[in-house]
Design a protein around this motif. Structure first.
Motif, PDB file in Angstrom:
ATOM      1  N   ILE A 258       0.858  -1.185   0.000  1.00 26.44           N
ATOM      2  CA  ILE A 258       0.000   0.000   0.000  1.00 26.44           C
ATOM      3  C   ILE A 258       0.892   1.232   0.000  1.00 26.44           C
ATOM      4  O   ILE A 258       1.755   1.390   0.875  1.00 26.44           O
ATOM      5  CB  ILE A 258      -0.920   0.007   1.231  1.00 26.44           C
ATOM      6  N   SER A 259       0.663   2.102  -0.979  1.00 21.99           N
ATOM      7  CA  SER A 259       1.429   3.346  -1.084  1.00 21.99           C
ATOM      8  C   SER A 259       0.534   4.578  -1.134  1.00 21.99           C
ATOM      9  O   SER A 259       1.040   5.698  -1.031  1.00 21.99           O
ATOM     10  CB  SER A 259       2.323   3.317  -2.328  1.00 21.99           C
ATOM     11  N   ASP A 260      -0.774   4.375  -1.299  1.00 21.81           N
ATOM     12  CA  ASP A 260      -1.706   5.500  -1.348  1.00 21.81           C
ATOM     13  C   ASP A 260      -1.613   6.290  -0.044  1.00 21.81           C
ATOM     14  O   ASP A 260      -1.757   5.743   1.060  1.00 21.81           O
ATOM     15  CB  ASP A 260      -3.123   4.986  -1.549  1.00 21.81           C
ATOM     16  N   GLN A 261      -1.393   7.586  -0.144  1.00 20.81           N
ATOM     17  CA  GLN A 261      -1.123   8.382   1.053  1.00 20.81           C
ATOM     18  C   GLN A 261      -2.355   8.589   1.929  1.00 20.81           C
ATOM     19  O   GLN A 261      -2.225   8.778   3.144  1.00 20.81           O
ATOM     20  CB  GLN A 261      -0.498   9.714   0.654  1.00 20.81           C
ATOM     21  N   THR A 262      -3.547   8.559   1.345  1.00 19.22           N
ATOM     22  CA  THR A 262      -4.753   8.634   2.175  1.00 19.22           C
ATOM     23  C   THR A 262      -4.858   7.400   3.056  1.00 19.22           C
ATOM     24  O   THR A 262      -5.140   7.500   4.262  1.00 19.22           O
ATOM     25  CB  THR A 262      -6.008   8.761   1.288  1.00 19.22           C
ATOM     26  N   ILE A 263      -4.613   6.224   2.477  1.00 16.92           N
ATOM     27  CA  ILE A 263      -4.664   4.985   3.254  1.00 16.92           C
ATOM     28  C   ILE A 263      -3.540   4.952   4.280  1.00 16.92           C
ATOM     29  O   ILE A 263      -3.747   4.550   5.431  1.00 16.92           O
ATOM     30  CB  ILE A 263      -4.579   3.757   2.319  1.00 16.92           C
ATOM     31  N   MET A 264      -2.364   5.392   3.888  1.00 20.22           N
ATOM     32  CA  MET A 264      -1.249   5.411   4.837  1.00 20.22           C
ATOM     33  C   MET A 264      -1.539   6.363   5.996  1.00 20.22           C
ATOM     34  O   MET A 264      -1.122   6.111   7.133  1.00 20.22           O
ATOM     35  CB  MET A 264       0.044   5.811   4.132  1.00 20.22           C
ATOM     36  N   ARG A 265      -2.262   7.436   5.733  1.00 18.80           N
ATOM     37  CA  ARG A 265      -2.635   8.333   6.832  1.00 18.80           C
ATOM     38  C   ARG A 265      -3.549   7.622   7.826  1.00 18.80           C
ATOM     39  O   ARG A 265      -3.385   7.768   9.041  1.00 18.80           O
ATOM     40  CB  ARG A 265      -3.311   9.589   6.281  1.00 18.80           C
ATOM     41  N   TYR A 266      -4.498   6.831   7.310  1.00 17.91           N
ATOM     42  CA  TYR A 266      -5.338   6.037   8.205  1.00 17.91           C
ATOM     43  C   TYR A 266      -4.478   5.081   9.047  1.00 17.91           C
ATOM     44  O   TYR A 266      -4.688   4.926  10.259  1.00 17.91           O
ATOM     45  CB  TYR A 266      -6.358   5.217   7.415  1.00 17.91           C
ATOM     46  N   LEU A 267      -3.526   4.449   8.391  1.00 18.43           N
ATOM     47  CA  LEU A 267      -2.683   3.482   9.098  1.00 18.43           C
ATOM     48  C   LEU A 267      -1.786   4.178  10.122  1.00 18.43           C
ATOM     49  O   LEU A 267      -1.527   3.622  11.201  1.00 18.43           O
ATOM     50  CB  LEU A 267      -1.837   2.695   8.095  1.00 18.43           C
ATOM     51  N   ASN A 269      -2.613   6.693  11.808  1.00 19.22           N
ATOM     52  CA  ASN A 269      -3.478   7.077  12.924  1.00 19.22           C
ATOM     53  C   ASN A 269      -3.937   5.890  13.748  1.00 19.22           C
ATOM     54  O   ASN A 269      -4.554   6.073  14.804  1.00 19.22           O
ATOM     55  CB  ASN A 269      -4.709   7.832  12.401  1.00 19.22           C
ATOM     56  N   SER A 270      -3.670   4.678  13.271  1.00 20.44           N
ATOM     57  CA  SER A 270      -4.201   3.508  13.980  1.00 20.44           C
ATOM     58  C   SER A 270      -3.164   2.432  14.258  1.00 20.44           C
ATOM     59  O   SER A 270      -3.212   1.773  15.307  1.00 20.44           O
ATOM     60  CB  SER A 270      -5.349   2.885  13.168  1.00 20.44           C
ATOM     61  N   ILE A 271      -2.223   2.235  13.349  1.00 25.86           N
ATOM     62  CA  ILE A 271      -1.277   1.124  13.472  1.00 25.86           C
ATOM     63  C   ILE A 271       0.165   1.623  13.501  1.00 25.86           C
ATOM     64  O   ILE A 271       0.903   1.363  14.451  1.00 25.86           O
ATOM     65  CB  ILE A 271      -1.490   0.115  12.322  1.00 25.86           C
ATOM     66  N   PHE A 272       0.560   2.377  12.492  1.00 24.84           N
ATOM     67  CA  PHE A 272       1.919   2.931  12.458  1.00 24.84           C
ATOM     68  C   PHE A 272       1.930   4.279  13.187  1.00 24.84           C
ATOM     69  O   PHE A 272       2.292   5.302  12.629  1.00 24.84           O
ATOM     70  CB  PHE A 272       2.394   3.109  11.014  1.00 24.84           C
ATOM     71  N   THR A 273       1.513   4.240  14.440  1.00 24.86           N
ATOM     72  CA  THR A 273       1.293   5.493  15.157  1.00 24.86           C
ATOM     73  C   THR A 273       2.260   5.719  16.302  1.00 24.86           C
ATOM     74  O   THR A 273       2.204   6.756  16.962  1.00 24.86           O
ATOM     75  CB  THR A 273      -0.172   5.531  15.673  1.00 24.86           C
ATOM     76  N   PHE A 274       3.161   4.753  16.557  1.00 31.22           N
ATOM     77  CA  PHE A 274       4.002   4.816  17.751  1.00 31.22           C
ATOM     78  C   PHE A 274       5.456   5.121  17.389  1.00 31.22           C
ATOM     79  O   PHE A 274       6.183   4.250  16.919  1.00 31.22           O
ATOM     80  CB  PHE A 274       3.911   3.507  18.540  1.00 31.22           C
ATOM     81  N   GLY A 275       5.854   6.354  17.593  1.00 30.14           N
ATOM     82  CA  GLY A 275       7.235   6.729  17.350  1.00 30.14           C
ATOM     83  C   GLY A 275       7.446   7.323  15.975  1.00 30.14           C
ATOM     84  O   GLY A 275       6.695   7.072  15.027  1.00 30.14           O
ATOM     85  N   GLU A 288       4.031  -6.272   6.713  1.00 27.50           N
ATOM     86  CA  GLU A 288       4.489  -5.234   7.645  1.00 27.50           C
ATOM     87  C   GLU A 288       3.325  -4.684   8.468  1.00 27.50           C
ATOM     88  O   GLU A 288       3.476  -4.412   9.669  1.00 27.50           O
ATOM     89  CB  GLU A 288       5.178  -4.114   6.871  1.00 27.50           C
ATOM     90  N   ILE A 289       2.179  -4.538   7.825  1.00 26.04           N
ATOM     91  CA  ILE A 289       0.999  -4.041   8.548  1.00 26.04           C
ATOM     92  C   ILE A 289       0.574  -5.039   9.615  1.00 26.04           C
ATOM     93  O   ILE A 289       0.312  -4.672  10.777  1.00 26.04           O
ATOM     94  CB  ILE A 289      -0.151  -3.770   7.563  1.00 26.04           C
ATOM     95  N   LEU A 290       0.488  -6.307   9.257  1.00 27.44           N
ATOM     96  CA  LEU A 290       0.095  -7.338  10.225  1.00 27.44           C
ATOM     97  C   LEU A 290       1.067  -7.391  11.392  1.00 27.44           C
ATOM     98  O   LEU A 290       0.663  -7.514  12.551  1.00 27.44           O
ATOM     99  CB  LEU A 290       0.003  -8.694   9.533  1.00 27.44           C
ATOM    100  N   ASN A 291       2.359  -7.296  11.107  1.00 20.99           N
ATOM    101  CA  ASN A 291       3.362  -7.323  12.180  1.00 20.99           C
ATOM    102  C   ASN A 291       3.225  -6.128  13.103  1.00 20.99           C
ATOM    103  O   ASN A 291       3.521  -6.225  14.306  1.00 20.99           O
ATOM    104  CB  ASN A 291       4.773  -7.358  11.585  1.00 20.99           C
ATOM    105  N   LEU A 295      -0.687  -4.468  19.138  1.00 21.29           N
ATOM    106  CA  LEU A 295      -1.622  -4.151  20.227  1.00 21.29           C
ATOM    107  C   LEU A 295      -2.781  -5.141  20.284  1.00 21.29           C
ATOM    108  O   LEU A 295      -3.431  -5.277  21.321  1.00 21.29           O
ATOM    109  CB  LEU A 295      -2.174  -2.734  20.059  1.00 21.29           C
ATOM    110  N   PHE A 296      -3.028  -5.826  19.170  1.00 23.86           N
ATOM    111  CA  PHE A 296      -4.121  -6.802  19.138  1.00 23.86           C
ATOM    112  C   PHE A 296      -3.673  -8.198  19.587  1.00 23.86           C
ATOM    113  O   PHE A 296      -4.521  -9.069  19.798  1.00 23.86           O
ATOM    114  CB  PHE A 296      -4.697  -6.899  17.724  1.00 23.86           C
ATOM    115  N   ASN A 297      -2.380  -8.438  19.687  1.00 23.10           N
ATOM    116  CA  ASN A 297      -1.901  -9.794  19.930  1.00 23.10           C
ATOM    117  C   ASN A 297      -2.485 -10.405  21.193  1.00 23.10           C
ATOM    118  O   ASN A 297      -2.968 -11.545  21.187  1.00 23.10           O
ATOM    119  CB  ASN A 297      -0.366  -9.814  20.011  1.00 23.10           C
ATOM    120  N   ASP A 298      -2.456  -9.664  22.286  1.00 21.40           N
ATOM    121  CA  ASP A 298      -2.956 -10.195  23.552  1.00 21.40           C
ATOM    122  C   ASP A 298      -4.450 -10.505  23.462  1.00 21.40           C
ATOM    123  O   ASP A 298      -4.910 -11.552  23.925  1.00 21.40           O
ATOM    124  CB  ASP A 298      -2.676  -9.189  24.671  1.00 21.40           C
TER     125      ASP A 298
END
Length: 312
Positions: A258-267, A269-275, A288-291, A295-298
């Protein structure tokens, strides 16, 4: 970390003194938690020697100091209070079993064989844990729109009701006991918001967004043999539905980029949001997204354990 501690103390004091909470009282808590995790990740990126031991939340140690586990315990406790179900909510005595039985029946109605219909039940139990931590009929301290056992909006619930009505007769033909339970819950819910009856909330929520993908479960399981990854895939239907479907139909699920910047912005804000390093990503493969959905693992591990318990 000090900012996170401060908002934890503030919310605890407000609740203990029975003060009126502000609108969306969980949002500041959520952002403060994210900021703490992000700051720690920036620290360990700069000083890898700061990466410590594992923690009970299954958060990668580069993102979280295990000494701060009590802070996340208090975070969870406060959300449990702030998101308590309304007094007229209609609980089920068997909330986890309900999810599995409903989804297994829906899967069969969608043409799945017994094994794949069972897999649909397992995956959907993971969604219940992902959306509510396994708590039925809850409110939402971060949103005025999403409520109930599958955290759906009013329009999503109505759409799920319509889709359920289209298949309920076929389900009654092969599972009259489940059909009888459904009739009982429909009579019980009456004019109440369907999202606050656990049975109808789960049924309608899954029919709205996920049931149409159930026929693809054999392909999903082939592309993602790990049961936790399968749950993550269905959770992504909540976050980025169209790209998730495109990835599935691409024939190369884990390597779909996924390279679309709108979708990456969603990600971001929800997944790639730490650091800073994660938030700087401009593209990512589904692997990479699944990895990054750690936060969902537990929650998904607990869902899998509960599913195995129900089967036994």
């Amino acid at each position: 970390m000090n900012a996170f501690k401060s908002i934890l103390r503030e919310r605890r004091a407000q609740i203990d003194s029975k003060q009126q909470l502000s609108n969306l009282p969980g949002q500041a808590l959520y952002l403060a938690r994210n900021n703490m995790i992000s700051a720690y990740k920036d620290l360990t990126d700069a000083l890898p020697s700061k990466i410590g031991r594992s923690n009970k939340f299954a958060i990668p140690p580069a993102y979280f100091d295990a000494d701060n586990e009590p802070l996340l315990d208090e975070y969870t406790n406060l959300f449990n209070i702030m998101q308590a179900p309304p007094v007229n909510a209609q609980n089920s005595a068997t909330p986890f079993k309900d999810v599995v039985e409903l989804v297994t029946a829906i899967g069969r109605a969608k043409g799945l064989d017994a094994a794949n219909a069972e897999a649909a039940g397992r995956i959907s139990l993971g969604l219940f844990f992902a959306e509510t931590n396994g708590n039925q009929n809850i409110g939402n301290a971060r949103s005025n729109k999403y409520k109930g056992s599958l955290q759906t909006g009013v329009s999503e619930d109505k759409n799920g009701q319509r889709r359920w009505a289209a298949i309920r007769k076929s389900i009654a033909a092969f599972d009259p006991a489940l059909s009888a339970r459904d009739n009982k819950e429909e009579a019980r819910v009456g004019d109440l918001d369907h999202r606050f009856n656990h049975w109808t909330a789960v049924r309608d929520g899954l029919m709205n967004a996920h049931a149409d993908l159930f026929p693809q479960i054999p392909a999903i399981m082939k592309g993602l043999p790990n049961p936790i990854d399968q749950m993550k895939f269905f959770e992504l239907i909540q976050i980025i539905p169209s790209p998730t479907k495109f990835a599935l139909y691409s024939g190369n699920l884990v390597n779909y980029r996924i390279s679309d910047q709108t979708i990456m912005r969603y990600l971001r804000n929800s997944i790639f949001t730490f650091g800073r390093a994660d938030r700087a990503k401009t593209s990512a493969t589904f692997r990479e997204i699944l990895n990054a959905m750690w936060l969902f693992n537990d929650k998904f591990e607990r869902a899998l354990a509960k599913f195995n318990e129900i089967k036994t």
